[in-house]
Design a protein around this motif. Sequence first.
Motif, PDB file in Angstrom:
ATOM      1  N   VAL A 430      34.436  33.945  41.739  1.00 43.93           N
ATOM      2  CA  VAL A 430      35.862  33.755  41.467  1.00 43.93           C
ATOM      3  C   VAL A 430      36.414  35.108  41.005  1.00 43.93           C
ATOM      4  CG1 VAL A 430      37.548  32.542  40.047  1.00 43.93           C
ATOM      5  CG2 VAL A 430      35.496  31.352  40.850  1.00 43.93           C
ATOM      6  N   VAL A 431      37.554  35.512  41.576  1.00 42.72           N
ATOM      7  CA  VAL A 431      38.114  36.833  41.321  1.00 42.72           C
ATOM      8  C   VAL A 431      39.276  36.700  40.335  1.00 42.72           C
ATOM      9  CG1 VAL A 431      39.082  38.917  42.343  1.00 42.72           C
ATOM     10  CG2 VAL A 431      37.454  37.514  43.647  1.00 42.72           C
ATOM     11  N   SER A 432      39.243  37.552  39.315  1.00 43.37           N
ATOM     12  CA  SER A 432      40.372  37.644  38.380  1.00 43.37           C
ATOM     13  C   SER A 432      41.014  39.022  38.541  1.00 43.37           C
ATOM     14  CB  SER A 432      39.907  37.418  36.943  1.00 43.37           C
ATOM     15  OG  SER A 432      38.927  38.377  36.573  1.00 43.37           O
ATOM     16  N   TRP A 433      42.338  39.125  38.358  1.00 39.32           N
ATOM     17  CA  TRP A 433      43.085  40.357  38.628  1.00 39.32           C
ATOM     18  C   TRP A 433      43.796  40.822  37.358  1.00 39.32           C
ATOM     19  CZ3 TRP A 433      42.723  42.641  43.378  1.00 39.32           C
ATOM     20  CH2 TRP A 433      42.193  41.858  44.412  1.00 39.32           C
ATOM     21  N   SER A 434      43.836  42.154  37.207  1.00 37.59           N
ATOM     22  CA  SER A 434      44.591  42.748  36.099  1.00 37.59           C
ATOM     23  C   SER A 434      45.250  44.035  36.582  1.00 37.59           C
ATOM     24  CB  SER A 434      43.679  43.028  34.902  1.00 37.59           C
ATOM     25  OG  SER A 434      42.654  43.946  35.253  1.00 37.59           O
TER      26      SER A 434
END
Length: 702
Positions: A430-434
């Motif tokens: 699962v990819v999280s973005w910042s």
Amino acid sequence: MKCLEGFQKLRPVVLSVLFILTFQGANCQLLVSPVGPTLVNALVGSNVTLAVTYSGASNPVVTWFKGNLPVGTWTINASFPPDIANDSLNVLEIERGEALTFKVVPQHFSGSYTVELTKSGQEKVLATFTLKIYEIIQNVTLSTQPHFAQEGAERFTLQYSMLQGVVEQVIWRFNGRELKNGTHYLIEGSSLVILGPNRTDKGSYSVSLMNPFSSVTIYNNVTVLYGPDEPIVEALPIQPFYKPGDSLSFSCRAEGFPLPIPEWIFGGQILPDFHQGVLTLTNVQTSQGGIYTCSVFNEFTKEKREKNVTLTVFERPLGSPTCSVVSVNNTDLQYECRWAGGTPEAQLSFPALNNTNSGAGIFIFTVTASTNLEDKTVTCLAAHPIEQNTCNITSSSPRNFLPTVNTTVDSDGKIAVTIHCVSEASPQAVVSWSRGDESVIIGSTYQISSDTTELKIRSHNISTFLLSPNYTCTCRNPLGSQKKLVQLQGPSISDSSLFPNQDGTIITLTWEVLPTSVVTGFDIQMKGPDLLSNNGDNAILKGSSREYRVIQQKPGYARSADVFLLDPDMTYRFRIIPKARLTDGEPSEVHRIGPGDGLSGSAIAGIAAGIPCSILVLILLIGLIFLIFYLRKKKSNKTRYPVSRAVEKVKNIKPNGTSHNVLNGGLRPPPDYNILPKTPSERFVTLPMFVPPPPVRVATTV
């Protein structure tokens, strides 16, 4: 002693006296005795005499009885005739005083006859005869009740009848064996009763009727109705199960008389396609599996029996089993084994994870993530009656990866940059973005795909992409994580090459861009003479041959362009301009093709400025030059290499469309795209990395 001796002397006298006395007493007692046997058999219509003799009295009274009924009376030697019963006058006569004669005796005169003699002063005496009058046995028939014997009935009766005749003896036989009364057979009068008949009672029955004057034997074949018995059902070929496309037959038979009629029933319907109890099934399918019923019916006994047989058709599940693992709450691993379809469904299990649990068709098992599951291959055992199979799944933490950047232009004219972060992992990360130190907030500018692997940034101004802080994507699953920084760059070319054909009339330009470069399209520029048409004439007149002009425009996903037709005797120069909508990036290196183009403009200007000095030098050195010329007359021409030119200003042709995909390359600050005109969006696809061939160096002799 003397007395005894005197008695011995008188003994003969005493015996004589006693004999005389005894004889006289005997002569005075009335006696009667039969003449001949007392049982007399006679044929009807014949004459019969029952005779007796008497003694001890004269002229006694003789009375004949039939049973207890007197039928004739007479006093022997009397002058009057005998007194005969009226119903016997034509048959009975008393002859010689003591004999009873029957003339043309009818059958009903059979019976017991007693003669009684009486004399006054004497006791009556009796003599008894049994008279049996027989007829010739004729027209005997043997019938049954009911018409057919039925197994399980209470009784079955055979009975004879005859038109005439008197039976003295009856013998019943079954298949030649004499029958006696017992638990199974009962002889009653003219009947033979079979108690609880069964199929073994089928056969030939006979009855023999006999009397002293005739005998008759008559036969009757008895049929016993029975059944149907329990049906016997068989499948050929015998197999525990069948597969779609197989052929087989069911046979059904049952004992009974008459032979029972079989029927095959499936799904409540009578099947028509069978012959003599054999049901043939060809090319069976799973829909034909189930319970088949053989029903047998005896139309005489009205009895019915049924037996079921199960047809099992197993179908292999489609394809092969598939294994997968997914994340649950980013802490647990959920293993799934799937091999759907088939009849029956396959039994699935993960022995390495659990030896007791299993499932049919789809099996899901959840475990807590741990380090011992890193890179561990788990096997799913798929068991089906037709085939045993397996599949494997290996769980792993996210691997190292490189983000990719795709650039398009939306229908509203905005540049859309999509950053892809996909790390090889199992289960899928699962990819999280910042953005910088802050999480990306979804809105009109930022959008995240449903699988979280893509971040889409939309803006009219390219500065939004280039001046923004670094973007960070973090790929994470229960076994670990990987983090990458993405710094977007302006449009640029990282590498380019030119490949001519053998004739030098067609070239292919190829190029590459940096992975994080924002590029929406490319301009292909050329400097040199016009391109030729197919007939050899100039086909394109775009401007001066000494200025770069746009001859093609390519979308952002393009990585090559073909240019034709070129004059092989002329020199051409080509370069690629990356674009972010209307903003140009740094051009690629210049690629040259052709025999050469002489001195450059700067060289000519330098020569013109040095002419006066050259003339003076020439005058002073004319002799020397003459001598040198004379000595080196064959070397009057010098070998000179072309001088590099300065970058010239390019005359642009208005593009017909927009392009994609970008690289960074130390660009000056881009213009504000909000004031630029909008162009249609172009499609972008990820291009393979192009490895250019070694550069080609062209030398020109001047």
